[in-house]
Design a protein around this motif. Structure first.
Motif, PDB file in Angstrom:
ATOM      1  N   SER A  78       0.808  -1.222   0.000  1.00  0.00           N
ATOM      2  CA  SER A  78       0.000   0.000   0.000  1.00  0.00           C
ATOM      3  C   SER A  78       0.841   1.271   0.000  1.00  0.00           C
ATOM      4  O   SER A  78       0.500   2.246  -0.688  1.00  0.00           O
ATOM      5  CB  SER A  78      -0.951   0.004   1.200  1.00  0.00           C
ATOM      6  OG  SER A  78      -0.229  -0.085   2.424  1.00  0.00           O
ATOM      7  N   ALA A  79       1.942   1.277   0.765  1.00  0.00           N
ATOM      8  CA  ALA A  79       2.788   2.476   0.814  1.00  0.00           C
ATOM      9  C   ALA A  79       3.452   2.720  -0.532  1.00  0.00           C
ATOM     10  O   ALA A  79       3.520   3.863  -1.011  1.00  0.00           O
ATOM     11  CB  ALA A  79       3.841   2.344   1.907  1.00  0.00           C
ATOM     12  N   SER A  80       3.931   1.657  -1.156  1.00  0.00           N
ATOM     13  CA  SER A  80       4.558   1.783  -2.473  1.00  0.00           C
ATOM     14  C   SER A  80       3.536   2.210  -3.520  1.00  0.00           C
ATOM     15  O   SER A  80       3.824   3.033  -4.389  1.00  0.00           O
ATOM     16  CB  SER A  80       5.205   0.455  -2.882  1.00  0.00           C
ATOM     17  OG  SER A  80       6.249   0.103  -2.004  1.00  0.00           O
ATOM     18  N   ALA A  81       2.330   1.642  -3.423  1.00  0.00           N
ATOM     19  CA  ALA A  81       1.273   2.003  -4.373  1.00  0.00           C
ATOM     20  C   ALA A  81       0.892   3.468  -4.230  1.00  0.00           C
ATOM     21  O   ALA A  81       0.717   4.175  -5.229  1.00  0.00           O
ATOM     22  CB  ALA A  81       0.049   1.115  -4.154  1.00  0.00           C
ATOM     23  N   MET A  82       0.784   3.957  -2.997  1.00  0.00           N
ATOM     24  CA  MET A  82       0.447   5.367  -2.792  1.00  0.00           C
ATOM     25  C   MET A  82       1.554   6.275  -3.331  1.00  0.00           C
ATOM     26  O   MET A  82       1.275   7.321  -3.920  1.00  0.00           O
ATOM     27  CB  MET A  82       0.221   5.636  -1.307  1.00  0.00           C
ATOM     28  CG  MET A  82      -0.132   7.088  -0.993  1.00  0.00           C
ATOM     29  SD  MET A  82      -1.586   7.693  -1.903  1.00  0.00           S
ATOM     30  CE  MET A  82      -2.892   6.727  -1.135  1.00  0.00           C
ATOM     31  N   SER A  83       2.795   5.860  -3.136  1.00  0.00           N
ATOM     32  CA  SER A  83       3.917   6.638  -3.652  1.00  0.00           C
ATOM     33  C   SER A  83       3.859   6.746  -5.168  1.00  0.00           C
ATOM     34  O   SER A  83       4.028   7.828  -5.739  1.00  0.00           O
ATOM     35  CB  SER A  83       5.244   5.991  -3.216  1.00  0.00           C
ATOM     36  OG  SER A  83       6.353   6.704  -3.730  1.00  0.00           O
ATOM     37  N   GLU A  84       3.586   5.621  -5.834  1.00  0.00           N
ATOM     38  CA  GLU A  84       3.488   5.636  -7.297  1.00  0.00           C
ATOM     39  C   GLU A  84       2.271   6.428  -7.763  1.00  0.00           C
ATOM     40  O   GLU A  84       2.329   7.139  -8.776  1.00  0.00           O
ATOM     41  CB  GLU A  84       3.422   4.200  -7.832  1.00  0.00           C
ATOM     42  CG  GLU A  84       4.726   3.442  -7.765  1.00  0.00           C
ATOM     43  CD  GLU A  84       5.797   4.048  -8.653  1.00  0.00           C
ATOM     44  OE1 GLU A  84       5.559   4.232  -9.864  1.00  0.00           O
ATOM     45  OE2 GLU A  84       6.880   4.359  -8.129  1.00  0.00           O
ATOM     46  N   PHE A  85       1.169   6.325  -7.032  1.00  0.00           N
ATOM     47  CA  PHE A  85      -0.041   7.073  -7.366  1.00  0.00           C
ATOM     48  C   PHE A  85       0.237   8.575  -7.354  1.00  0.00           C
ATOM     49  O   PHE A  85      -0.064   9.289  -8.326  1.00  0.00           O
ATOM     50  CB  PHE A  85      -1.154   6.735  -6.371  1.00  0.00           C
ATOM     51  CG  PHE A  85      -2.411   7.542  -6.550  1.00  0.00           C
ATOM     52  CD1 PHE A  85      -3.444   7.073  -7.345  1.00  0.00           C
ATOM     53  CD2 PHE A  85      -2.570   8.773  -5.916  1.00  0.00           C
ATOM     54  CE1 PHE A  85      -4.614   7.812  -7.517  1.00  0.00           C
ATOM     55  CE2 PHE A  85      -3.723   9.517  -6.070  1.00  0.00           C
ATOM     56  CZ  PHE A  85      -4.749   9.042  -6.880  1.00  0.00           C
ATOM     57  N   VAL A  86       0.801   9.069  -6.271  1.00  0.00           N
ATOM     58  CA  VAL A  86       1.048  10.507  -6.132  1.00  0.00           C
ATOM     59  C   VAL A  86       2.104  10.977  -7.124  1.00  0.00           C
ATOM     60  O   VAL A  86       1.954  12.028  -7.758  1.00  0.00           O
ATOM     61  CB  VAL A  86       1.462  10.854  -4.688  1.00  0.00           C
ATOM     62  CG1 VAL A  86       1.801  12.341  -4.574  1.00  0.00           C
ATOM     63  CG2 VAL A  86       0.354  10.491  -3.716  1.00  0.00           C
ATOM     64  N   LEU A 123      10.882  14.278  -9.014  1.00  0.00           N
ATOM     65  CA  LEU A 123       9.938  13.292  -8.494  1.00  0.00           C
ATOM     66  C   LEU A 123      10.640  12.004  -8.092  1.00  0.00           C
ATOM     67  O   LEU A 123      10.251  11.351  -7.113  1.00  0.00           O
ATOM     68  CB  LEU A 123       8.856  13.006  -9.541  1.00  0.00           C
ATOM     69  CG  LEU A 123       7.889  14.164  -9.818  1.00  0.00           C
ATOM     70  CD1 LEU A 123       6.985  13.823 -11.007  1.00  0.00           C
ATOM     71  CD2 LEU A 123       7.062  14.492  -8.592  1.00  0.00           C
ATOM     72  N   ILE A 124      11.664  11.622  -8.825  1.00  0.00           N
ATOM     73  CA  ILE A 124      12.442  10.430  -8.476  1.00  0.00           C
ATOM     74  C   ILE A 124      13.074  10.593  -7.095  1.00  0.00           C
ATOM     75  O   ILE A 124      13.111   9.660  -6.286  1.00  0.00           O
ATOM     76  CB  ILE A 124      13.517  10.151  -9.544  1.00  0.00           C
ATOM     77  CG1 ILE A 124      12.863   9.628 -10.826  1.00  0.00           C
ATOM     78  CG2 ILE A 124      14.552   9.144  -9.030  1.00  0.00           C
ATOM     79  CD1 ILE A 124      13.816   9.498 -11.990  1.00  0.00           C
ATOM     80  N   GLU A 125      13.570  11.799  -6.809  1.00  0.00           N
ATOM     81  CA  GLU A 125      14.219  12.058  -5.527  1.00  0.00           C
ATOM     82  C   GLU A 125      13.204  12.131  -4.388  1.00  0.00           C
ATOM     83  O   GLU A 125      13.486  11.708  -3.261  1.00  0.00           O
ATOM     84  CB  GLU A 125      15.007  13.372  -5.597  1.00  0.00           C
ATOM     85  CG  GLU A 125      16.156  13.369  -6.588  1.00  0.00           C
ATOM     86  CD  GLU A 125      17.226  12.345  -6.244  1.00  0.00           C
ATOM     87  OE1 GLU A 125      17.420  12.078  -5.029  1.00  0.00           O
ATOM     88  OE2 GLU A 125      17.876  11.813  -7.167  1.00  0.00           O
ATOM     89  N   VAL A 126      12.012  12.653  -4.662  1.00  0.00           N
ATOM     90  CA  VAL A 126      11.017  12.890  -3.609  1.00  0.00           C
ATOM     91  C   VAL A 126      10.193  11.642  -3.293  1.00  0.00           C
ATOM     92  O   VAL A 126       9.731  11.477  -2.163  1.00  0.00           O
ATOM     93  CB  VAL A 126      10.086  14.052  -4.020  1.00  0.00           C
ATOM     94  CG1 VAL A 126       8.946  14.238  -3.018  1.00  0.00           C
ATOM     95  CG2 VAL A 126      10.886  15.349  -4.129  1.00  0.00           C
ATOM     96  N   PHE A 127      10.012  10.753  -4.273  1.00  0.00           N
ATOM     97  CA  PHE A 127       9.179   9.557  -4.091  1.00  0.00           C
ATOM     98  C   PHE A 127       9.995   8.287  -4.350  1.00  0.00           C
ATOM     99  O   PHE A 127       9.771   7.592  -5.347  1.00  0.00           O
ATOM    100  CB  PHE A 127       7.971   9.600  -5.016  1.00  0.00           C
ATOM    101  CG  PHE A 127       7.031  10.743  -4.737  1.00  0.00           C
ATOM    102  CD1 PHE A 127       6.061  10.643  -3.758  1.00  0.00           C
ATOM    103  CD2 PHE A 127       7.129  11.926  -5.467  1.00  0.00           C
ATOM    104  CE1 PHE A 127       5.196  11.685  -3.494  1.00  0.00           C
ATOM    105  CE2 PHE A 127       6.266  12.978  -5.213  1.00  0.00           C
ATOM    106  CZ  PHE A 127       5.293  12.864  -4.218  1.00  0.00           C
ATOM    107  N   PRO A 128      10.923   7.954  -3.441  1.00  0.00           N
ATOM    108  CA  PRO A 128      11.817   6.811  -3.693  1.00  0.00           C
ATOM    109  C   PRO A 128      11.275   5.459  -3.252  1.00  0.00           C
ATOM    110  O   PRO A 128      11.932   4.441  -3.464  1.00  0.00           O
ATOM    111  CB  PRO A 128      13.043   7.179  -2.845  1.00  0.00           C
ATOM    112  CG  PRO A 128      12.444   7.886  -1.655  1.00  0.00           C
ATOM    113  CD  PRO A 128      11.276   8.676  -2.202  1.00  0.00           C
ATOM    114  N   THR A 129      10.080   5.406  -2.666  1.00  0.00           N
ATOM    115  CA  THR A 129       9.594   4.172  -2.032  1.00  0.00           C
ATOM    116  C   THR A 129       9.626   2.963  -2.956  1.00  0.00           C
ATOM    117  O   THR A 129      10.084   1.887  -2.577  1.00  0.00           O
ATOM    118  CB  THR A 129       8.160   4.369  -1.502  1.00  0.00           C
ATOM    119  OG1 THR A 129       8.125   5.529  -0.660  1.00  0.00           O
ATOM    120  CG2 THR A 129       7.713   3.159  -0.711  1.00  0.00           C
ATOM    121  N   ALA A 130       9.141   3.131  -4.179  1.00  0.00           N
ATOM    122  CA  ALA A 130       9.095   2.005  -5.121  1.00  0.00           C
ATOM    123  C   ALA A 130       9.899   2.297  -6.375  1.00  0.00           C
ATOM    124  O   ALA A 130       9.657   1.733  -7.432  1.00  0.00           O
ATOM    125  CB  ALA A 130       7.652   1.693  -5.491  1.00  0.00           C
ATOM    126  N   GLY A 131      10.860   3.141  -6.274  1.00  0.00           N
ATOM    127  CA  GLY A 131      11.709   3.480  -7.423  1.00  0.00           C
ATOM    128  C   GLY A 131      12.010   4.955  -7.510  1.00  0.00           C
ATOM    129  O   GLY A 131      13.115   5.373  -7.235  1.00  0.00           O
TER     130      GLY A 131
END
Length: 203
Positions: A78-86, A123-131
């Motif tokens: 869920s955390a990775s999915a939310m990261s990719e969503f945003v 965005l890559i730097e700010v949302f690293p959870t799933a990539g």
């Protein structure tokens, strides 16, 4: 540079299934075009990773990495999915702004593409959870390259396909409200927020 070169050489391809689905939702392409763009993106990704490995091995380049879902501390994804969503939502907002809302004059193409590349890096730097991948093609073709087969874990598709596409569709709803655009051919019951340009006076 890769973002700019790919767009210029390819004539404006999406290179991203989430973008293609979003453009379908906004009426910017039809189903056949969306399907062709997604198939082309997947084919390109499946070829590109092995090709880069050959180049890296022979030229001494740094080995390539890719987005990977890590279940440690995120067992349900869920955390990775939310990261990719945003992240995907914000990527599409960036695309709308630099492509459709701003005009940089005679250097518009080069400026908008450069800003897109900078935005992706941010965005890559700010949302690293799933990539992040912010692109279902990247998530899946990297997994195929790294593991030798298509992923069998449903959480991979939740994170890299469902969440990313939903992020794109959420951005499409927002843009439809702002601009008065249709969403999957339907006129939304609210909007537009954007002020229409005044009609030219007849002389």
């Amino acid at each position: 540079m890769g973002v700019v070169a790919a767009d210029k050489l390819g004539g404006g391809q999406h290179v991203n299934p989430a973008v293609s689905v979003t453009m379908l939702a906004l009426g910017k392409c039809d189903y056949d075009e969306m399907y062709a763009r997604i198939a082309g993106a997947m084919g390109g990704g499946l070829v590109a990773f092995p090709l880069f490995k050959v180049l890296a091995d022979n030229l001494g380049w740094t080995p390539l990495g890719g987005p990977e879902y890590n279940p440690v501390g995120d067992a349900d994804g869920s955390a990775s999915a939310m990261s990719e969503f945003v992240a995907t939502f914000l990527l599409l907002v960036l695309i709308y702004v630099v492509n459709w809302e701003l005009n940089f004059g005679k250097h518009h193409y080069w400026i908008k593409q450069t800003l897109t590349a900078i935005g992706i890096r941010f965005l890559i730097e700010v949302f690293p959870t799933a990539g992040p991948a912010m692109n279902p093609m990247l998530g899946t073709t990297w997994a195929v390259f790294a593991d030798g087969e298509f992923p069998t874990d449903h959480r991979h598709y939740l994170v890299y396909w469902i969440a990313s596409i939903l992020g794109g569709l959420a951005s499409a709803v927002g843009y439809a409200v702002y601009d008065g655009n249709t969403f999957f051919g339907m006129k939304l019951p609210f909007g537009p927020v954007k002020a229409k340009a005044p009609k030219a006076k007849k002389s």
